[in-house]
Design a protein around this motif. Structure first.
Motif, short mmCIF file in Angstrom:
data_model
loop_
_atom_site.label_atom_id
_atom_site.label_comp_id
_atom_site.label_asym_id
_atom_site.label_seq_id
_atom_site.Cartn_x
_atom_site.Cartn_y
_atom_site.Cartn_z
N GLU A 1 0.82 -1.22 0.00
CA GLU A 1 0.00 0.00 0.00
C GLU A 1 0.84 1.27 0.00
N GLU A 2 1.96 1.25 0.74
CA GLU A 2 2.80 2.44 0.83
C GLU A 2 3.46 2.75 -0.52
N ALA A 3 4.02 1.72 -1.15
CA ALA A 3 4.69 1.93 -2.43
C ALA A 3 3.69 2.40 -3.50
N TYR A 4 2.52 1.79 -3.52
CA TYR A 4 1.50 2.21 -4.51
C TYR A 4 1.00 3.62 -4.19
N SER A 5 0.94 3.97 -2.90
CA SER A 5 0.51 5.34 -2.54
C SER A 5 1.48 6.36 -3.12
N VAL A 6 2.78 6.02 -3.07
CA VAL A 6 3.80 6.92 -3.63
C VAL A 6 3.50 7.15 -5.11
N LEU A 7 3.27 6.06 -5.81
CA LEU A 7 3.00 6.16 -7.26
C LEU A 7 1.76 6.99 -7.53
N ILE A 8 0.69 6.68 -6.80
CA ILE A 8 -0.57 7.38 -7.06
C ILE A 8 -0.42 8.88 -6.79
N ALA A 9 0.25 9.21 -5.67
CA ALA A 9 0.42 10.64 -5.35
C ALA A 9 1.20 11.34 -6.46
N LEU A 10 2.19 10.66 -7.01
CA LEU A 10 3.01 11.30 -8.05
C LEU A 10 2.27 11.37 -9.39
N VAL A 11 1.52 10.33 -9.70
CA VAL A 11 0.75 10.36 -10.95
C VAL A 11 -0.33 11.45 -10.86
N GLU A 12 -0.93 11.57 -9.67
CA GLU A 12 -1.93 12.62 -9.47
C GLU A 12 -1.33 14.00 -9.72
N ARG A 13 -0.10 14.18 -9.26
CA ARG A 13 0.52 15.51 -9.33
C ARG A 13 1.11 15.79 -10.72
N PHE A 14 1.72 14.76 -11.35
CA PHE A 14 2.48 15.02 -12.58
C PHE A 14 1.92 14.33 -13.82
N GLY A 15 0.93 13.48 -13.64
CA GLY A 15 0.43 12.73 -14.79
C GLY A 15 1.25 11.46 -15.00
N ARG A 16 0.78 10.63 -15.93
CA ARG A 16 1.41 9.31 -16.13
C ARG A 16 2.86 9.39 -16.60
N GLU A 17 3.20 10.54 -17.24
CA GLU A 17 4.57 10.67 -17.76
C GLU A 17 5.61 10.53 -16.65
N VAL A 18 5.21 10.80 -15.41
CA VAL A 18 6.19 10.76 -14.33
C VAL A 18 6.79 9.35 -14.19
N LEU A 19 6.06 8.36 -14.68
CA LEU A 19 6.54 6.98 -14.54
C LEU A 19 7.87 6.78 -15.28
N ASP A 20 8.12 7.61 -16.29
CA ASP A 20 9.40 7.48 -17.01
C ASP A 20 10.55 8.06 -16.20
N ARG A 21 10.20 8.82 -15.16
CA ARG A 21 11.27 9.50 -14.42
C ARG A 21 11.51 8.94 -13.02
N ILE A 22 10.67 7.97 -12.62
CA ILE A 22 10.85 7.45 -11.26
C ILE A 22 10.89 5.91 -11.23
N THR A 23 11.54 5.41 -10.21
CA THR A 23 11.52 3.97 -9.96
C THR A 23 11.04 3.79 -8.52
N VAL A 24 10.03 2.96 -8.33
CA VAL A 24 9.55 2.71 -6.97
C VAL A 24 9.78 1.24 -6.63
N ILE A 25 10.42 1.01 -5.49
CA ILE A 25 10.74 -0.36 -5.09
C ILE A 25 10.25 -0.59 -3.66
N GLY A 26 9.64 -1.75 -3.44
CA GLY A 26 9.21 -2.11 -2.09
C GLY A 26 9.96 -3.35 -1.64
N VAL A 27 10.44 -3.35 -0.39
CA VAL A 27 11.11 -4.56 0.13
C VAL A 27 10.51 -4.91 1.48
N ASP A 28 10.50 -6.20 1.78
CA ASP A 28 9.98 -6.64 3.08
C ASP A 28 10.53 -8.03 3.39
N ILE A 29 10.66 -8.32 4.65
CA ILE A 29 11.17 -9.64 5.06
C ILE A 29 10.10 -10.72 4.86
#
Ligand SMILES: C[S@@+](CC[C@H](N)C(=O)[O-])C[C@H]1O[C@@H](n2cnc3c(N)ncnc32)[C@H](O)[C@@H]1O
Length: 510
Positions: A109-137
């Motif tokens: 949920e946290e990693a997807y929230s990051v993506l959604i907040a950024l897409v909301e602010r910058f549009g889908r094009e932002v996906l070309d400029r960011i990498t989001v990674i989630g890690v967990d044990i």
């Protein structure tokens, strides 16, 4: 059952500590796994744990608490999208993607929230400029994150319009995130405590490391914090949850604040050098000559008073606890005046002699310009006299002396409210709850301010937080010594229930 060998193994291998009320979780987890594997004695199960990595993973999956939801602490995502990423996007190296890590991501949920907040602010094009990674044990949580299907509870603080926009409801009432978003995040199993950190998470620009360290001992916390700092780019940011903010050794990263939110920043090397320069501690006479007792101005204190230019905004990275301590070591006489003198001023106030109390405090401040108590008492008197601008100066000064002065943040919020500056009020109250999460008066006025702005979801959350604090017996632990309270915990509880009801009514247009 003797749990100690299990405790040692779990702490050594993944930092997890199970003491006091968490003992029951550990015992139940072990018993459940023993039953599944038809093992009768704890000793045999212990040797199985050491021999089978997979079994160890299963037990850890059972023991870790994966509680998470979308837009948890929404202010972090607002800050990310509104300030941090715009600044990073402006740095000019188009070829380099901005790397954002959710460390201890649970089911995603946290990693997807990051993506959604950024897409909301910058549009889908932002996906070309960011990498989001989630890690967990927890490998089960990682599989769920990769799947991207969530139950209703995950959306408890998530706006309904965004739910509609980015998710599709299936026939069983679950919500599937749109595949183009799902495929934009990478999820990896990783134990933050041990082993090498993989190349995918090196050189991160922003790290979310929230609600994970609550499991760890202080040593493990420091260790992971140091490791995460090691993979954070220079100028990069690290978010922890409000409750974890003050866990860390602040010699590693700078604690900074913006919009009332505290977070950590990897300061450029020169700034750290600057911060370590010999101190120029203001002596009383010098302070007086510099107009210290008149217009408030920035006080240069020993240790790490760092101001960094951050786009149009200026963030300051004070280290107040350390500063106050260092100040008292450097020059004990400068610290606080004898208590009796402050008490005298309070007595004068009680007798109605406000002006005399203010005059005495001013004299006191001439000799003890860094007296936190004298500034806050003066601020309170001025506030009671409705001399708001002067009160603001006194509390502002208190905050210069100690960036984590709860009274100063809270009363600056009250003054901003009285002056109808909602933004400043929200910022100050948020600061106050960061400094002390159990400060329910700050939660209360946050709620009231949100409600007045029509931000009903936020208001609801704050009223609910107060009720939670009250359930834990926190009525008297709000931390504001000078706050006069004319009601009881029961009355506050009733009031919050009423407020909640009416917020819910307004929310659904009743
Ligand atoms: C309460 S959840 C927090 C999820 C999310 N960060 C949030 O704030 O909503 C904590 C997560 O930390 C993970 N965790 C605990 N110990 C860990 C470790 N040693 N390495 C990696 N993750 C760990 C747990 O598996 C769990 O999913």
């Amino acid at each position: 059952m003797d749990l100690s060998p299990f405790r040692i193994l779990l702490e050594k291998k993944c930092g997890l500590v199970f003491e006091n009320e968490k003992t029951a979780i550990l015992e139940t987890g072990i018993r459940t796994r023993m039953a599944t594997r038809s093992i009768r004695t704890p000793l045999r199960y212990l040797s199985l744990l050491s021999a089978e990595r997979e079994e160890f993973g299963r037990l850890v999956d059972l023991l870790t608490i994966n509680e998470t939801y979308f837009y948890r602490d929404p202010i972090h995502f607002a800050l990310l999208a509104g300030r941090i990423v715009p600044e990073l996007l402006g740095r000019g190296e188009i070829s380099e993607k901005i790397r954002i890590l959710s460390a201890g991501c649970s089911s995603g949920e946290e990693a997807y929230s990051v993506l959604i907040a950024l897409v909301e602010r910058f549009g889908r094009e932002v996906l070309d400029r960011i990498t989001v990674i989630g890690v967990d044990i927890d490998s089960t949580a990682i599989s769920a994150a990769r799947e991207g299907v969530f139950g209703k509870r995950s959306f408890r603080d998530f706006p309904a319009d965004l739910l509609k926009k980015y998710f599709e409801e299936n026939s069983s009432g679950y919500y599937r995130i749109h595949p183009w978003l799902r495929d934009s995040v990478q999820f990896l199993p990783l134990n933050l405590v041990s082993g090498e950190y993989p190349s995918e998470i090196q050189d991160s620009d922003v790290i979310f490391y929230r609600n994970v360290s609550i499991y760890f001992s202080q040593d493990v916390r420091n260790d992971i914090f140091r490791r995460l700092a090691g993979i954070l780019n220079l100028g990069g940011h690290l978010f922890v949850s409000p409750a974890e903010t003050f866990f860390y050794n602040r010699g590693i990263l700078s604690l900074v604040t913006a919009d009332g939110v505290f977070f950590y920043r990897n300061e450029p090397f020169e700034m750290r050098q600057e911060a370590r320069k010999p101190n120029r501690f203001p002596r009383a006479s010098v302070a007086r000559k510099n107009g210290f007792c008149g217009e408030p101005r920035t006080v240069r204190l020993p240790t790490t008073e760092i101001s960094v230019s951050y786009g149009k905004h200026s963030l300051s990275a004070p280290d107040a606890g350390l500063r106050s301590r260092a100040a008292s070591q450097a020059c004990p006489a400068m610290e606080e005046p004898p208590r009796a003198l402050i008490e005298d001023a309070c007595r004068l106030v009680e007798a109605g002699s406000h002006e005399e109390a203010l005059r005495n405090l001013d004299m006191l401040l001439a000799d003890f310009p860094l007296s936190l108590e004298a500034h806050t008492v003066k601020g309170n008197i001025l506030l009671n006299l409705s001399r708001l601008d002067e009160a603001r100066m006194s509390f502002g000064m208190a905050l210069e002396i100690d960036r984590f002065c709860l009274e100063a943040s809270f009363f600056l919020g009250m003054i901003a409210r009285l002056q109808e500056d909602e933004e400043a009020a929200l910022r100050r109250f948020r600061e106050a709850v960061y400094i002390r999460p159990s400060c329910w008066p700050a939660h209360f006025f946050l709620a009231e301010t949100y409600r007045e702005r029509g931000e009903l979801e936020h208001a609801r959350r704050e009223y609910e937080l107060i009720l939670k604090i009250l359930t834990k017996g926190g009525f008297s632990r709000h931390g504001l010594a000078s706050l006069p309270l004319a009601f009881s915990d029961k009355q506050l509880e009733t009031l919050c229930h009423r407020k909640l009801q009416s917020v819910m009514g307004e929310r659904y247009g009743a």
